[in-house]
Design a protein around this motif. Structure first.
Motif, PDB file in Angstrom:
ATOM      1  N   GLY A 125     -41.797  56.200  41.932  1.00  0.00           N
ATOM      2  CA  GLY A 125     -40.436  56.854  41.924  1.00  0.00           C
ATOM      3  C   GLY A 125     -39.678  56.956  40.859  1.00  0.00           C
ATOM      4  N   HIS A 126     -40.236  56.539  39.651  1.00  0.00           N
ATOM      5  CA  HIS A 126     -39.279  56.600  38.477  1.00  0.00           C
ATOM      6  C   HIS A 126     -39.716  58.329  37.638  1.00  0.00           C
ATOM      7  CE1 HIS A 126     -38.016  52.599  38.669  1.00  0.00           C
ATOM      8  NE2 HIS A 126     -39.283  52.382  38.717  1.00  0.00           N
ATOM      9  N   THR A 127     -38.724  58.533  37.116  1.00  0.00           N
ATOM     10  CA  THR A 127     -38.932  59.740  36.208  1.00  0.00           C
ATOM     11  C   THR A 127     -39.366  59.328  34.965  1.00  0.00           C
ATOM     12  OG1 THR A 127     -37.019  60.871  37.082  1.00  0.00           O
ATOM     13  CG2 THR A 127     -37.753  61.512  34.698  1.00  0.00           C
ATOM     14  N   VAL A 128     -40.534  59.684  34.294  1.00  0.00           N
ATOM     15  CA  VAL A 128     -41.208  59.304  33.164  1.00  0.00           C
ATOM     16  C   VAL A 128     -41.075  60.476  32.251  1.00  0.00           C
ATOM     17  CG1 VAL A 128     -43.325  58.289  32.022  1.00  0.00           C
ATOM     18  CG2 VAL A 128     -42.591  57.518  34.381  1.00  0.00           C
ATOM     19  N   ILE A 129     -40.854  60.185  30.937  1.00  0.00           N
ATOM     20  CA  ILE A 129     -41.065  61.170  29.960  1.00  0.00           C
ATOM     21  C   ILE A 129     -42.017  60.659  28.949  1.00  0.00           C
ATOM     22  CG2 ILE A 129     -39.624  62.542  28.336  1.00  0.00           C
ATOM     23  CD1 ILE A 129     -37.116  61.805  29.534  1.00  0.00           C
ATOM     24  N   ILE A 130     -43.204  61.206  28.794  1.00  0.00           N
ATOM     25  CA  ILE A 130     -44.227  60.983  27.613  1.00  0.00           C
ATOM     26  C   ILE A 130     -43.755  61.158  26.434  1.00  0.00           C
ATOM     27  CG2 ILE A 130     -46.598  61.363  27.094  1.00  0.00           C
ATOM     28  CD1 ILE A 130     -47.360  61.036  29.953  1.00  0.00           C
ATOM     29  N   GLY A 131     -43.552  60.550  25.503  1.00  0.00           N
ATOM     30  CA  GLY A 131     -42.926  60.786  24.177  1.00  0.00           C
ATOM     31  C   GLY A 131     -44.178  60.871  23.157  1.00  0.00           C
ATOM     32  N   SER A 132     -44.078  61.833  21.990  1.00  0.00           N
ATOM     33  CA  SER A 132     -45.249  61.612  21.131  1.00  0.00           C
ATOM     34  C   SER A 132     -44.395  62.271  19.688  1.00  0.00           C
ATOM     35  CB  SER A 132     -46.099  62.815  21.478  1.00  0.00           C
ATOM     36  OG  SER A 132     -47.121  62.930  20.473  1.00  0.00           O
ATOM     37  N   ARG A 133     -45.226  61.875  18.685  1.00  0.00           N
ATOM     38  CA  ARG A 133     -44.737  62.396  17.288  1.00  0.00           C
ATOM     39  C   ARG A 133     -44.803  64.118  17.578  1.00  0.00           C
ATOM     40  NH1 ARG A 133     -48.447  59.777  13.078  1.00  0.00           N
ATOM     41  NH2 ARG A 133     -50.147  60.081  14.944  1.00  0.00           N
ATOM     42  N   ASP A 134     -45.931  64.686  18.063  1.00  0.00           N
ATOM     43  CA  ASP A 134     -45.795  66.185  18.304  1.00  0.00           C
ATOM     44  C   ASP A 134     -45.234  66.256  19.729  1.00  0.00           C
ATOM     45  OD1 ASP A 134     -46.604  68.683  18.884  1.00  0.00           O
ATOM     46  OD2 ASP A 134     -48.462  68.126  18.042  1.00  0.00           O
ATOM     47  N   ALA A 135     -43.974  66.842  19.861  1.00  0.00           N
ATOM     48  CA  ALA A 135     -43.523  67.266  21.036  1.00  0.00           C
ATOM     49  C   ALA A 135     -44.288  68.135  22.034  1.00  0.00           C
ATOM     50  CB  ALA A 135     -42.264  67.736  20.814  1.00  0.00           C
ATOM     51  N   GLU A 136     -45.037  69.135  21.657  1.00  0.00           N
ATOM     52  CA  GLU A 136     -45.827  69.988  22.175  1.00  0.00           C
ATOM     53  C   GLU A 136     -47.305  69.038  22.806  1.00  0.00           C
ATOM     54  OE1 GLU A 136     -47.494  73.481  20.128  1.00  0.00           O
ATOM     55  OE2 GLU A 136     -45.274  74.191  19.684  1.00  0.00           O
ATOM     56  N   ARG A 137     -47.410  68.062  22.187  1.00  0.00           N
ATOM     57  CA  ARG A 137     -48.687  66.941  22.515  1.00  0.00           C
ATOM     58  C   ARG A 137     -48.215  66.476  23.988  1.00  0.00           C
ATOM     59  NH1 ARG A 137     -53.507  64.746  22.191  1.00  0.00           N
ATOM     60  NH2 ARG A 137     -53.516  62.595  22.495  1.00  0.00           N
ATOM     61  N   GLY A 138     -46.974  65.806  23.723  1.00  0.00           N
ATOM     62  CA  GLY A 138     -46.274  65.084  24.379  1.00  0.00           C
ATOM     63  C   GLY A 138     -46.261  65.840  25.838  1.00  0.00           C
ATOM     64  N   ALA A 139     -45.746  67.187  25.613  1.00  0.00           N
ATOM     65  CA  ALA A 139     -45.652  67.929  26.870  1.00  0.00           C
ATOM     66  C   ALA A 139     -46.833  68.492  27.570  1.00  0.00           C
ATOM     67  CB  ALA A 139     -44.984  69.297  26.474  1.00  0.00           C
ATOM     68  N   SER A 140     -48.022  68.692  26.717  1.00  0.00           N
ATOM     69  CA  SER A 140     -49.401  68.892  27.327  1.00  0.00           C
ATOM     70  C   SER A 140     -49.796  67.828  27.911  1.00  0.00           C
ATOM     71  CB  SER A 140     -50.178  69.337  26.037  1.00  0.00           C
ATOM     72  OG  SER A 140     -51.420  69.822  26.512  1.00  0.00           O
ATOM     73  N   ILE A 141     -49.851  66.701  27.342  1.00  0.00           N
ATOM     74  CA  ILE A 141     -50.483  65.399  28.208  1.00  0.00           C
ATOM     75  C   ILE A 141     -49.667  65.089  29.328  1.00  0.00           C
ATOM     76  CG2 ILE A 141     -50.942  62.987  27.856  1.00  0.00           C
ATOM     77  CD1 ILE A 141     -52.922  64.581  26.259  1.00  0.00           C
ATOM     78  N   ALA A 142     -48.411  65.273  29.363  1.00  0.00           N
ATOM     79  CA  ALA A 142     -47.575  65.151  30.526  1.00  0.00           C
ATOM     80  C   ALA A 142     -48.024  66.161  31.756  1.00  0.00           C
ATOM     81  CB  ALA A 142     -46.062  65.032  30.496  1.00  0.00           C
ATOM     82  N   ALA A 143     -48.478  67.326  31.216  1.00  0.00           N
ATOM     83  CA  ALA A 143     -48.999  68.287  32.299  1.00  0.00           C
ATOM     84  C   ALA A 143     -50.224  68.022  32.755  1.00  0.00           C
ATOM     85  CB  ALA A 143     -48.642  69.921  31.566  1.00  0.00           C
ATOM     86  N   GLU A 144     -50.961  67.434  32.008  1.00  0.00           N
ATOM     87  CA  GLU A 144     -52.230  67.291  32.396  1.00  0.00           C
ATOM     88  C   GLU A 144     -52.189  66.036  33.376  1.00  0.00           C
ATOM     89  OE1 GLU A 144     -54.960  66.350  29.045  1.00  0.00           O
ATOM     90  OE2 GLU A 144     -54.593  68.605  28.153  1.00  0.00           O
ATOM     91  N   LEU A 145     -51.435  65.063  33.084  1.00  0.00           N
ATOM     92  CA  LEU A 145     -51.436  63.843  33.913  1.00  0.00           C
ATOM     93  C   LEU A 145     -50.702  64.306  35.206  1.00  0.00           C
ATOM     94  CD1 LEU A 145     -51.948  61.034  34.051  1.00  0.00           C
ATOM     95  CD2 LEU A 145     -49.933  60.462  32.952  1.00  0.00           C
ATOM     96  N   LYS A 146     -49.600  64.965  35.033  1.00  0.00           N
ATOM     97  CA  LYS A 146     -49.059  65.365  36.367  1.00  0.00           C
ATOM     98  C   LYS A 146     -49.922  66.171  37.494  1.00  0.00           C
ATOM     99  CE  LYS A 146     -44.814  67.790  38.057  1.00  0.00           C
ATOM    100  NZ  LYS A 146     -43.678  68.537  37.493  1.00  0.00           N
ATOM    101  N   ALA A 147     -50.821  67.033  36.868  1.00  0.00           N
ATOM    102  CA  ALA A 147     -51.749  68.002  37.487  1.00  0.00           C
ATOM    103  C   ALA A 147     -52.571  66.872  38.337  1.00  0.00           C
ATOM    104  CB  ALA A 147     -52.478  68.882  36.790  1.00  0.00           C
ATOM    105  N   SER A 148     -53.020  65.775  37.644  1.00  0.00           N
ATOM    106  CA  SER A 148     -53.951  64.845  38.245  1.00  0.00           C
ATOM    107  C   SER A 148     -53.258  63.917  39.327  1.00  0.00           C
ATOM    108  CB  SER A 148     -54.884  64.105  36.941  1.00  0.00           C
ATOM    109  OG  SER A 148     -53.916  63.060  36.666  1.00  0.00           O
ATOM    110  N   LEU A 149     -52.364  63.927  39.252  1.00  0.00           N
ATOM    111  CA  LEU A 149     -51.521  62.715  40.230  1.00  0.00           C
ATOM    112  C   LEU A 149     -51.605  63.134  41.646  1.00  0.00           C
ATOM    113  CD1 LEU A 149     -48.368  61.584  38.297  1.00  0.00           C
ATOM    114  CD2 LEU A 149     -50.562  60.436  38.355  1.00  0.00           C
ATOM    115  N   PRO A 150     -51.888  62.402  42.417  1.00  0.00           N
ATOM    116  CA  PRO A 150     -51.879  62.142  44.103  1.00  0.00           C
ATOM    117  C   PRO A 150     -50.441  62.784  44.483  1.00  0.00           C
ATOM    118  CG  PRO A 150     -52.368  60.097  43.553  1.00  0.00           C
ATOM    119  CD  PRO A 150     -52.422  60.801  42.335  1.00  0.00           C
ATOM    120  N   ALA A 151     -50.588  63.509  45.592  1.00  0.00           N
ATOM    121  CA  ALA A 151     -48.972  63.808  46.041  1.00  0.00           C
ATOM    122  C   ALA A 151     -48.855  62.715  47.025  1.00  0.00           C
ATOM    123  CB  ALA A 151     -49.221  65.025  46.810  1.00  0.00           C
ATOM    124  N   ARG A 152     -47.618  61.931  46.640  1.00  0.00           N
ATOM    125  CA  ARG A 152     -47.214  60.660  47.348  1.00  0.00           C
ATOM    126  C   ARG A 152     -45.642  60.842  47.754  1.00  0.00           C
ATOM    127  NH1 ARG A 152     -50.560  55.527  45.137  1.00  0.00           N
ATOM    128  NH2 ARG A 152     -52.769  56.555  45.566  1.00  0.00           N
TER     129      ARG A 152
END
Length: 223
Positions: free
Chosen positions: A26-53
């Protein structure tokens, strides 16, 4: 209470695994990276893989500094080689915040080997580098591959080092991961032992092709 959690260096397996479990809690999570675009890309990939709960939180990514500025607390999961320079650069955005250090000083040379740390441990180093933050050691011993699969049970204790208030808040967060118990392991100076256990577990997992954790037996009920 729902937190906004920055995972510094969150693009690696441990960071993504913790993000998975904390978003589902139930928390808001921000994946940080030295490369902001990489952080956003990994977060998008992970979000798409998470089950709806029901009750799941939000997940996004960006640069480390941006993530820390928005967060109510931060978890550090960078490789040890990047530990000091990353935290030095983030001293301002992390000022006044709880910082949970999950970094293990380890190198790989025919198996895992400890890296000597002048401060005694990565967590103590973090505390020295972030004098205006509350630093706690935790989450070292949770297996990344287990965390990444939300259908797998987590059967492990999380050992906490640091001051009482920081450990209380971190322990409450850890126990929102199903199957996890938070155990007070003492002051920051004991962090080197917790980090060393992780190196041992890495070796055991490689030798036995397993995904082990730890349990502390014999504690009084309720602790």
């Amino acid at each position: 209470m729902a937190e906004t959690i920055a995972i510094i260096g969150g693009t690696g397996p441990e960071g993504r695994g913790l993000a998975t479990r904390l978003v589902l809690a139930g928390h808001t999570v921000i994946i940080g990276s030295r490369d902001a675009e990489r952080g956003a890309s990994i977060a998008a990939e992970l979000k798409a893989s998470l089950p709806a709960r029901d009750g799941a939180g939000a997940l996004r990514g960006g640069g480390n500094a941006e993530a820390c500025s928005e967060a109510t607390l931060a978890i550090v999961t960078v490789p040890y080689s990047a530990h000091a320079p990353t935290l030095e650069a983030l001293r301002g955005p992390l000022s006044g915040k709880l910082v949970v250090d999950a970094v293990v000083p380890v190198r790989f040379e025919r198996g895992p080997r400890p890296v000597e740390v002048a401060a005694g441990s990565a967590t103590e180093e973090a505390a020295a580098l972030l004098p205006d933050s509350t630093v706690v050691g935790a989450f070292h011993n949770l297996d990344a591959e287990t965390l990444l699969d939300p259908d797998l049970p987590v059967d492990a204790d999380v050992l906490l080092t640091g001051g009482s208030e920081g450990k209380r808040r971190t322990g409450a967060l850890a126990e929102q991961i199903a199957g996890v118990r938070a155990v007070d392991a003492g002051p920051l100076r004991y962090s080197r032992f917790v980090e060393g256990i992780t190196i041992l577990l890495i070796g055991i997992n490689g030798r036995h092709r397993a995904h082990t954790g730890i349990r502390i037996a014999g504690l009084p009920e309720g602790e």
